[in-house]
Write a protein that holds these residues in place. Structure first.
Motif, PDB file in Angstrom:
ATOM      1  N   GLY A   1      -3.852   7.265 -10.117  1.00  0.00           N
ATOM      2  CA  GLY A   1      -3.458   6.493 -11.285  1.00  0.00           C
ATOM      3  C   GLY A   1      -2.806   7.347 -12.356  1.00  0.00           C
ATOM      4  N   GLU A   2      -3.334   8.536 -12.566  1.00  0.00           N
ATOM      5  CA  GLU A   2      -2.746   9.439 -13.563  1.00  0.00           C
ATOM      6  C   GLU A   2      -1.308   9.777 -13.214  1.00  0.00           C
ATOM      7  OE1 GLU A   2      -5.599  12.666 -13.453  1.00  0.00           O
ATOM      8  OE2 GLU A   2      -6.527  11.970 -15.313  1.00  0.00           O
ATOM      9  N   ARG A   3      -1.055  10.033 -11.935  1.00  0.00           N
ATOM     10  CA  ARG A   3       0.307  10.375 -11.505  1.00  0.00           C
ATOM     11  C   ARG A   3       1.258   9.191 -11.651  1.00  0.00           C
ATOM     12  NH1 ARG A   3      -1.807  12.559  -6.240  1.00  0.00           N
ATOM     13  NH2 ARG A   3      -2.893  14.409  -6.909  1.00  0.00           N
ATOM     14  N   ALA A   4       0.786   8.019 -11.255  1.00  0.00           N
ATOM     15  CA  ALA A   4       1.629   6.825 -11.356  1.00  0.00           C
ATOM     16  C   ALA A   4       1.972   6.523 -12.813  1.00  0.00           C
ATOM     17  CB  ALA A   4       0.927   5.628 -10.714  1.00  0.00           C
ATOM     18  N   LEU A   5       0.982   6.602 -13.679  1.00  0.00           N
ATOM     19  CA  LEU A   5       1.225   6.325 -15.093  1.00  0.00           C
ATOM     20  C   LEU A   5       2.172   7.356 -15.702  1.00  0.00           C
ATOM     21  CD1 LEU A   5       0.464   4.347 -17.375  1.00  0.00           C
ATOM     22  CD2 LEU A   5      -1.229   6.039 -18.074  1.00  0.00           C
ATOM     23  N   ALA A   6       2.001   8.618 -15.344  1.00  0.00           N
ATOM     24  CA  ALA A   6       2.887   9.663 -15.869  1.00  0.00           C
ATOM     25  C   ALA A   6       4.337   9.378 -15.485  1.00  0.00           C
ATOM     26  CB  ALA A   6       2.452  11.035 -15.358  1.00  0.00           C
ATOM     27  N   GLU A   7       4.571   8.932 -14.253  1.00  0.00           N
ATOM     28  CA  GLU A   7       5.934   8.607 -13.824  1.00  0.00           C
ATOM     29  C   GLU A   7       6.474   7.409 -14.591  1.00  0.00           C
ATOM     30  OE1 GLU A   7       9.535   8.952 -11.899  1.00  0.00           O
ATOM     31  OE2 GLU A   7       7.863  10.359 -11.726  1.00  0.00           O
ATOM     32  N   LEU A   8       5.662   6.371 -14.756  1.00  0.00           N
ATOM     33  CA  LEU A   8       6.100   5.195 -15.508  1.00  0.00           C
ATOM     34  C   LEU A   8       6.417   5.545 -16.953  1.00  0.00           C
ATOM     35  CD1 LEU A   8       3.623   2.543 -14.098  1.00  0.00           C
ATOM     36  CD2 LEU A   8       6.110   2.545 -13.808  1.00  0.00           C
ATOM     37  N   ARG A   9       5.587   6.362 -17.576  1.00  0.00           N
ATOM     38  CA  ARG A   9       5.790   6.713 -18.981  1.00  0.00           C
ATOM     39  C   ARG A   9       6.947   7.679 -19.186  1.00  0.00           C
ATOM     40  NH1 ARG A   9       3.838   2.441 -19.434  1.00  0.00           N
ATOM     41  NH2 ARG A   9       1.732   2.004 -20.147  1.00  0.00           N
ATOM     42  N   SER A  10       7.376   8.346 -18.122  1.00  0.00           N
ATOM     43  CA  SER A  10       8.473   9.304 -18.246  1.00  0.00           C
ATOM     44  C   SER A  10       9.846   8.633 -18.282  1.00  0.00           C
ATOM     45  CB  SER A  10       8.433  10.312 -17.099  1.00  0.00           C
ATOM     46  OG  SER A  10       8.869   9.713 -15.883  1.00  0.00           O
ATOM     47  N   ARG A  11       9.900   7.351 -17.984  1.00  0.00           N
ATOM     48  CA  ARG A  11      11.179   6.642 -17.922  1.00  0.00           C
ATOM     49  C   ARG A  11      11.299   5.665 -19.094  1.00  0.00           C
ATOM     50  NH1 ARG A  11      12.419   5.255 -11.659  1.00  0.00           N
ATOM     51  NH2 ARG A  11      11.553   7.153 -10.736  1.00  0.00           N
ATOM     52  N   PRO A  12      12.426   5.689 -19.774  1.00  0.00           N
ATOM     53  CA  PRO A  12      12.588   4.791 -20.922  1.00  0.00           C
ATOM     54  C   PRO A  12      12.411   3.315 -20.577  1.00  0.00           C
ATOM     55  CG  PRO A  12      14.349   6.419 -20.874  1.00  0.00           C
ATOM     56  CD  PRO A  12      13.570   6.580 -19.599  1.00  0.00           C
ATOM     57  N   GLY A  13      12.860   2.896 -19.403  1.00  0.00           N
ATOM     58  CA  GLY A  13      12.777   1.492 -19.017  1.00  0.00           C
ATOM     59  C   GLY A  13      11.392   1.006 -18.656  1.00  0.00           C
ATOM     60  N   THR A  14      10.456   1.930 -18.454  1.00  0.00           N
ATOM     61  CA  THR A  14       9.102   1.527 -18.060  1.00  0.00           C
ATOM     62  C   THR A  14       8.034   2.096 -18.992  1.00  0.00           C
ATOM     63  OG1 THR A  14       8.848   3.407 -16.547  1.00  0.00           O
ATOM     64  CG2 THR A  14       9.765   1.380 -15.626  1.00  0.00           C
TER      65      THR A  14
ATOM     66  N   ALA B   1       0.823  -1.210   0.000  1.00  0.00           N
ATOM     67  CA  ALA B   1       0.000   0.000   0.000  1.00  0.00           C
ATOM     68  C   ALA B   1       0.859   1.263   0.000  1.00  0.00           C
ATOM     69  CB  ALA B   1      -0.899  -0.012   1.233  1.00  0.00           C
ATOM     70  N   CYS B   2       0.229   2.381  -0.342  1.00  0.00           N
ATOM     71  CA  CYS B   2       0.837   3.720  -0.274  1.00  0.00           C
ATOM     72  C   CYS B   2       2.159   3.804  -1.041  1.00  0.00           C
ATOM     73  CB  CYS B   2       1.036   4.158   1.174  1.00  0.00           C
ATOM     74  SG  CYS B   2      -0.497   4.359   2.092  1.00  0.00           S
ATOM     75  N   VAL B   3       2.174   3.315  -2.255  1.00  0.00           N
ATOM     76  CA  VAL B   3       3.393   3.310  -3.058  1.00  0.00           C
ATOM     77  C   VAL B   3       3.453   4.594  -3.883  1.00  0.00           C
ATOM     78  CG1 VAL B   3       4.666   2.097  -4.868  1.00  0.00           C
ATOM     79  CG2 VAL B   3       3.373   0.794  -3.148  1.00  0.00           C
ATOM     80  N   PRO B   4       4.438   5.453  -3.618  1.00  0.00           N
ATOM     81  CA  PRO B   4       4.576   6.679  -4.404  1.00  0.00           C
ATOM     82  C   PRO B   4       4.965   6.350  -5.851  1.00  0.00           C
ATOM     83  CG  PRO B   4       6.085   6.678  -2.516  1.00  0.00           C
ATOM     84  CD  PRO B   4       5.432   5.338  -2.569  1.00  0.00           C
ATOM     85  N   PRO B   5       4.585   7.197  -6.800  1.00  0.00           N
ATOM     86  CA  PRO B   5       4.901   6.932  -8.204  1.00  0.00           C
ATOM     87  C   PRO B   5       6.376   6.670  -8.486  1.00  0.00           C
ATOM     88  CG  PRO B   5       3.284   8.679  -8.067  1.00  0.00           C
ATOM     89  CD  PRO B   5       3.738   8.391  -6.654  1.00  0.00           C
ATOM     90  N   ALA B   6       7.275   7.403  -7.849  1.00  0.00           N
ATOM     91  CA  ALA B   6       8.708   7.209  -8.099  1.00  0.00           C
ATOM     92  C   ALA B   6       9.164   5.826  -7.648  1.00  0.00           C
ATOM     93  CB  ALA B   6       9.529   8.289  -7.407  1.00  0.00           C
ATOM     94  N   LEU B   7       8.680   5.362  -6.499  1.00  0.00           N
ATOM     95  CA  LEU B   7       9.034   4.026  -6.021  1.00  0.00           C
ATOM     96  C   LEU B   7       8.458   2.956  -6.947  1.00  0.00           C
ATOM     97  CD1 LEU B   7      10.280   2.102  -3.974  1.00  0.00           C
ATOM     98  CD2 LEU B   7       8.179   2.326  -2.607  1.00  0.00           C
ATOM     99  N   LEU B   8       7.227   3.150  -7.394  1.00  0.00           N
ATOM    100  CA  LEU B   8       6.623   2.217  -8.344  1.00  0.00           C
ATOM    101  C   LEU B   8       7.490   2.110  -9.596  1.00  0.00           C
ATOM    102  CD1 LEU B   8       4.227   0.452  -9.348  1.00  0.00           C
ATOM    103  CD2 LEU B   8       3.223   2.573 -10.226  1.00  0.00           C
ATOM    104  N   ALA B   9       7.910   3.230 -10.141  1.00  0.00           N
ATOM    105  CA  ALA B   9       8.739   3.225 -11.347  1.00  0.00           C
ATOM    106  C   ALA B   9      10.110   2.601 -11.082  1.00  0.00           C
ATOM    107  CB  ALA B   9       8.885   4.645 -11.889  1.00  0.00           C
ATOM    108  N   ASP B  10      10.695   2.888  -9.915  1.00  0.00           N
ATOM    109  CA  ASP B  10      11.983   2.278  -9.566  1.00  0.00           C
ATOM    110  C   ASP B  10      11.860   0.756  -9.531  1.00  0.00           C
ATOM    111  OD1 ASP B  10      13.117   4.806  -9.264  1.00  0.00           O
ATOM    112  OD2 ASP B  10      13.056   4.750  -7.059  1.00  0.00           O
ATOM    113  N   GLU B  11      10.822   0.252  -8.887  1.00  0.00           N
ATOM    114  CA  GLU B  11      10.615  -1.193  -8.779  1.00  0.00           C
ATOM    115  C   GLU B  11      10.294  -1.807 -10.137  1.00  0.00           C
ATOM    116  OE1 GLU B  11      11.170  -3.226  -6.162  1.00  0.00           O
ATOM    117  OE2 GLU B  11      11.972  -1.441  -5.170  1.00  0.00           O
ATOM    118  N   CYS B  12       9.581  -1.074 -10.938  1.00  0.00           N
ATOM    119  CA  CYS B  12       9.255  -1.548 -12.285  1.00  0.00           C
ATOM    120  C   CYS B  12      10.535  -1.669 -13.118  1.00  0.00           C
ATOM    121  CB  CYS B  12       8.256  -0.599 -12.936  1.00  0.00           C
ATOM    122  SG  CYS B  12       7.503  -1.240 -14.432  1.00  0.00           S
ATOM    123  N   GLU B  13      11.424  -0.709 -12.990  1.00  0.00           N
ATOM    124  CA  GLU B  13      12.704  -0.793 -13.698  1.00  0.00           C
ATOM    125  C   GLU B  13      13.525  -1.978 -13.203  1.00  0.00           C
ATOM    126  OE1 GLU B  13      13.799   3.720 -15.071  1.00  0.00           O
ATOM    127  OE2 GLU B  13      14.213   3.210 -12.976  1.00  0.00           O
TER     128      GLU B  13
END
Length: 142
Positions: free
Chosen positions: A70-83, A38-50
């Motif tokens: 969801g919009e914030r999390a997706l924006a962070e994921l889409r901002s990184r080439p690896g995710t 729970a309570c996973v910030p977008p940056a941590l989600l993207a880090d773990e996804c990478e």
């Protein structure tokens, strides 16, 4: 063994029972699951996804703020080439007033592969993940 699924709550949602339920449901279907909790910030989600390189990211929310988070999390994921290309879905109680079709369509337009926010959510979710059944380890269709 089927695809690796990265499962996560949204940044503002402290609920965990939904994540445990989804993890068990996915594992029963043969998927490997990394549950970030729970309570996973977008940056941590993207880090773990990478780090994990999942075949699918599943976001779940029951506090009614999933559309916004969801919009914030997706924006962070889409901002990184690896995710940027990993499929991402979101579901649960995403709004405080119940399902909001226009907001769900906006999430799809933003890049979510699917949004599950109504009475058919679990049935549609299971059908969606079944369609994602490429075998990760063998590189063949399972």
């Amino acid at each position: 063994m089927k695809n690796l699924v990265l499962l996560s709550g949204t940044a503002s949602d402290s609920h965990t029972w939904n994540l445990v339920y989804l993890q068990l449901l996915l594992e029963e279907q043969g998927y490997r699951v990394v549950n970030l909790g729970a309570c996973v910030p977008p940056a941590l989600l993207a880090d773990e996804c990478e780090a994990e390189q999942p075949d699918l990211v599943v976001l779940s929310s029951v506090n009614g703020h999933g559309y916004r988070d969801g919009e914030r999390a997706l924006a962070e994921l889409r901002s990184r080439p690896g995710t940027a290309a990993v499929p991402v879905v979101i579901g649960g109680k995403l709004g405080t007033g119940g399902p909001e079709p226009l907001r769900a369509e906006r999430l799809r337009a933003a890049g979510f592969a699917e949004v599950f926010d109504d009475d058919t959510a679990i049935t549609r979710f299971l059908a969606f993940v079944a369609a994602q059944s490429l075998c990760r380890t063998a590189g063949t269709v399972s």
